[in-house]
Design an enzyme around this catalytic site. Structure first.
Site, PDB file in Angstrom:
ATOM      1  N   HIS A 183       1.232  -0.884  -0.207  1.00  0.00           N
ATOM      2  CA  HIS A 183       0.008  -0.291   0.020  1.00  0.00           C
ATOM      3  C   HIS A 183       0.799   0.831   0.208  1.00  0.00           C
ATOM      4  CE1 HIS A 183      -3.577   2.798   1.253  1.00  0.00           C
ATOM      5  NE2 HIS A 183      -4.023   1.842   0.518  1.00  0.00           N
ATOM      6  N   GLU A 235      -7.811  -4.597  -0.305  1.00  0.00           N
ATOM      7  CA  GLU A 235      -8.761  -5.770  -1.152  1.00  0.00           C
ATOM      8  C   GLU A 235      -8.913  -6.971  -0.810  1.00  0.00           C
ATOM      9  OE1 GLU A 235      -9.851  -3.661  -2.997  1.00  0.00           O
ATOM     10  OE2 GLU A 235      -9.006  -2.499  -3.762  1.00  0.00           O
TER      11      GLU A 235
HETATM   12  N1  ACO Z   1       3.545  -7.904  -4.891  1.00  0.00           N
HETATM   13  C1  ACO Z   1       4.682  -7.927  -5.216  1.00  0.00           C
HETATM   14  N2  ACO Z   1       5.643  -6.916  -5.107  1.00  0.00           N
HETATM   15  C2  ACO Z   1       5.797  -6.046  -4.585  1.00  0.00           C
HETATM   16  C3  ACO Z   1       4.333  -5.827  -4.195  1.00  0.00           C
HETATM   17  C4  ACO Z   1       3.435  -6.589  -4.362  1.00  0.00           C
HETATM   18  N3  ACO Z   1       1.525  -6.760  -4.380  1.00  0.00           N
HETATM   19  N4  ACO Z   1       3.897  -4.245  -4.159  1.00  0.00           N
HETATM   20  C5  ACO Z   1       4.809  -3.822  -4.285  1.00  0.00           C
HETATM   21  N5  ACO Z   1       5.877  -4.845  -4.476  1.00  0.00           N
HETATM   22  C6  ACO Z   1       7.222  -4.069  -4.947  1.00  0.00           C
HETATM   23  C7  ACO Z   1       7.257  -3.279  -6.390  1.00  0.00           C
HETATM   24  O1  ACO Z   1       7.580  -4.190  -6.872  1.00  0.00           O
HETATM   25  C8  ACO Z   1       9.072  -3.406  -6.113  1.00  0.00           C
HETATM   26  O2  ACO Z   1      10.196  -3.552  -6.035  1.00  0.00           O
HETATM   27  P1  ACO Z   1      11.443  -3.217  -6.315  1.00  0.00           P
HETATM   28  O3  ACO Z   1      11.511  -1.268  -5.918  1.00  0.00           O
HETATM   29  O4  ACO Z   1      12.193  -4.083  -5.931  1.00  0.00           O
HETATM   30  O5  ACO Z   1      11.468  -3.367  -7.725  1.00  0.00           O
HETATM   31  C9  ACO Z   1       8.560  -2.499  -3.911  1.00  0.00           C
HETATM   32  O6  ACO Z   1       7.484  -3.085  -3.868  1.00  0.00           O
HETATM   33  C10 ACO Z   1       8.032  -0.813  -3.650  1.00  0.00           C
HETATM   34  O7  ACO Z   1       6.733  -0.832  -4.710  1.00  0.00           O
HETATM   35  P2  ACO Z   1       6.273   0.780  -5.951  1.00  0.00           P
HETATM   36  O8  ACO Z   1       5.584   0.180  -6.103  1.00  0.00           O
HETATM   37  O9  ACO Z   1       7.002   1.519  -5.828  1.00  0.00           O
HETATM   38  O10 ACO Z   1       4.951   0.762  -4.263  1.00  0.00           O
HETATM   39  P3  ACO Z   1       3.860   2.052  -4.215  1.00  0.00           P
HETATM   40  O11 ACO Z   1       3.529   2.058  -2.441  1.00  0.00           O
HETATM   41  O12 ACO Z   1       3.449   2.517  -5.544  1.00  0.00           O
HETATM   42  O13 ACO Z   1       2.718   0.588  -4.036  1.00  0.00           O
HETATM   43  C11 ACO Z   1       0.850  -0.877  -4.516  1.00  0.00           C
HETATM   44  C12 ACO Z   1       1.553   0.154  -4.003  1.00  0.00           C
HETATM   45  C13 ACO Z   1       0.596   0.030  -5.899  1.00  0.00           C
HETATM   46  C14 ACO Z   1      -0.566  -0.465  -3.850  1.00  0.00           C
HETATM   47  C15 ACO Z   1       1.142  -2.098  -4.324  1.00  0.00           C
HETATM   48  O14 ACO Z   1       2.009  -2.063  -4.042  1.00  0.00           O
HETATM   49  C16 ACO Z   1       1.013  -3.492  -5.943  1.00  0.00           C
HETATM   50  O15 ACO Z   1       0.462  -2.798  -7.270  1.00  0.00           O
HETATM   51  N6  ACO Z   1      -0.169  -3.915  -4.819  1.00  0.00           N
HETATM   52  C17 ACO Z   1      -0.515  -5.117  -5.061  1.00  0.00           C
HETATM   53  C18 ACO Z   1      -1.992  -4.971  -6.025  1.00  0.00           C
HETATM   54  C19 ACO Z   1      -3.147  -3.983  -5.123  1.00  0.00           C
HETATM   55  O16 ACO Z   1      -3.173  -4.229  -3.947  1.00  0.00           O
HETATM   56  N7  ACO Z   1      -3.146  -3.173  -5.206  1.00  0.00           N
HETATM   57  C20 ACO Z   1      -4.336  -2.444  -4.014  1.00  0.00           C
HETATM   58  C21 ACO Z   1      -3.738  -1.657  -3.022  1.00  0.00           C
HETATM   59  S1  ACO Z   1      -5.691  -1.952  -1.675  1.00  0.00           S
HETATM   60  C22 ACO Z   1      -6.221   0.422  -2.392  1.00  0.00           C
HETATM   61  O17 ACO Z   1      -5.961   1.092  -3.206  1.00  0.00           O
HETATM   62  C23 ACO Z   1      -7.447   0.821  -1.814  1.00  0.00           C
END
Ligand code: ACO
Length: 381
Positions: free
Chosen positions: A257, A317
């Site tokens: 998140h 989620e």
């Molecule tokens: N699975 C695997 N790796 C992940 C995940 C995940 N669910 N979430 C983040 N990471 C990793 C990324 O690959 C990144 O790794 P890296 O730097 O080695 O490339 C690191 O963690 C940071 O990720 P960011 O995308 O910069 O983090 P951000 O804060 O932008 O992302 C997000 C938040 C979009 C929710 C992300 O965690 C994600 O895509 N999760 C999966 C989708 C999801 O569950 N979405 C619903 C969110 S809740 C809501 O919005 C209501």
């Protein structure tokens, strides 16, 4: 005077004051109208929560009765709006979110004047009718008329299936609606407030918010979570299923998140609600809930192994999928059901914005060309 410092995505920029919800991403705490989420969500009816957001206090018994009646009286949508939703349902390429956007926009046909207060009630009342009508037509049936004697949550489930839901189903859905009703200045709420700040009308503001919620970066994860859970439930091996996804470079849906560094407090509330639901309702499959718990544990361990130091924990989620699946909301309606809840927050934010309005109008930093000279069309190559 402004500054040219660029804040991409407006991350951490404060542009509004609100008394509707407070998020503490480090501690994993969420207040709705001043109440801790874990107290409000499982106890309140959706009508009580919507009243709380609009009035900054819980209703008395008489006030709640009156509020319920007003909402119930606004559930039917005009024929022209229903026709538009029907057309969306008959077009394979239109999703439930498309139908919700079309239906929301058509609600201006249901009013004589633009009045923010009245519009806000109409929008909250009519959203379940729009989503349910879409679903009935999409699944080859006819829309079911709303029943004014049922609660907001019960009536939504009734219009989806044509059958009165069980108490456990209603309580499960109601807890979900309360848990996601508001969440600070997320993208769709910001969209609604920006449109309201132009002194446009609330139907326009909320139609824009639905458009923002449709985007996969905002409201789209619970569908894929359910697919994962159904697959793992069949294979019985969460770890290897999730490891395969991570090895393929995929993200695990329902984890991570932007704001929370710990388990999302909404995940905890929804997990408890799902546990109660699957234990209480005879149609609930307790083994499916066990699969969810095992999958969550395996995912958190694997994320710590694959992404050390990233603090990737369960988000809202994950248990949204578990709970909505249990209470009988079809996967195709997960995002639109999020809209059915969030419209309570969006409309309250619009009313809050209008209390002390100032046009929301940020700046951009120009990076284009300068000093160009006009060339007549005949002379252009
Ligand atoms: N699975 C695997 N790796 C992940 C995940 C995940 N669910 N979430 C983040 N990471 C990793 C990324 O690959 C990144 O790794 P890296 O730097 O080695 O490339 C690191 O963690 C940071 O990720 P960011 O995308 O910069 O983090 P951000 O804060 O932008 O992302 C997000 C938040 C979009 C929710 C992300 O965690 C994600 O895509 N999760 C999966 C989708 C999801 O569950 N979405 C619903 C969110 S809740 C809501 O919005 C209501």
């Amino acid at each position: 005077m402004g500054t040219d410092e660029l804040r991409e995505g407006l991350e951490n920029v404060v542009v509004a004051e609100t008394r509707l919800s407070r998020i503490d991403g480090e501690a994993g705490e969420l207040l709705i109208g001043g109440y801790p989420l874990e107290e409000l969500a499982p106890n309140a009816t959706f009508e009580e929560t919507a009243f709380l957001l609009r009035n900054d206090r819980l209703p008395t018994a008489d006030e709640l009765d009156e509020f319920r009646e007003r909402l119930a009286s606004l559930r039917s949508i005009p024929d022209a709006a229903l026709d538009a939703v029907r057309a969306a349902a008959e077009d394979e390429s239109e999703s439930a979110m498309d139908a919700l956007r079309i239906g929301a926009a058509s609600l201006s046909l249901a009013r004589d004047d633009e009045d923010p207060e009245a519009d806000s009630l109409l929008l909250v009342a009519a959203f379940p009718t729009i989503v349910a009508a879409y679903w009935r037509v999409r699944s080859g049936g006819e829309p079911v008329d709303p029943r004014p004697d049922l609660s907001h949550a019960a009536n939504y489930l009734y219009m989806l299936t044509g059958e009165e839901p069980s108490e456990a189903e209603v309580r499960g859905l109601e807890t979900y609606l309360n848990a996601v009703v508001d969440h600070g200045l997320n993208a769709s709420t910001f969209t609604a407030r920006t449109i309201a700040s132009t002194e446009s009308d609330l139907v326009s503001a909320i139609t824009g918010a639905v458009g923002a919620l449709k985007g996969p970066l905002h409201g789209g994860a619970p569908g894929p979570v359910l697919e994962t859970l159904l697959d793992v439930h069949e294979s019985g091996d969460a770890e290897s299923y999730l490891r395969q996804q991570l090895d393929a470079g995929e993200r695990l849906m329902g984890f991570g998140h932007r704001v929370y560094r710990v388990r999302d407090p909404r995940a905890a509330v929804l997990s408890d609600a799902a546990e109660r639901f699957y234990a209480a309702d005879s149609s609930g499959d307790e083994a499916f809930f066990e699969t969810a718990l095992e999958t969550e544990e395996a995912a958190v361990d694997l994320l710590a192994e694959y992404k050390p130091g990233r603090d990737l924990e369960t988000n809202v989620e994950f248990y949204t999928a578990v709970l909505l699946h249990g209470v009988g909301v079809p996967r195709e309606l997960f995002s639109a059901t999020f809209g059915v809840a969030r419209v309570g927050g969006w409309t309250a934010h619009c009313l809050e914005q209008l209390e002390d309005n100032r046009l929301i109008r940020p700046r951009s930093s120009y990076v284009g060309a300068t000093g160009r000279e006009w060339t007549p069309i005949e002379a252009r190559e």
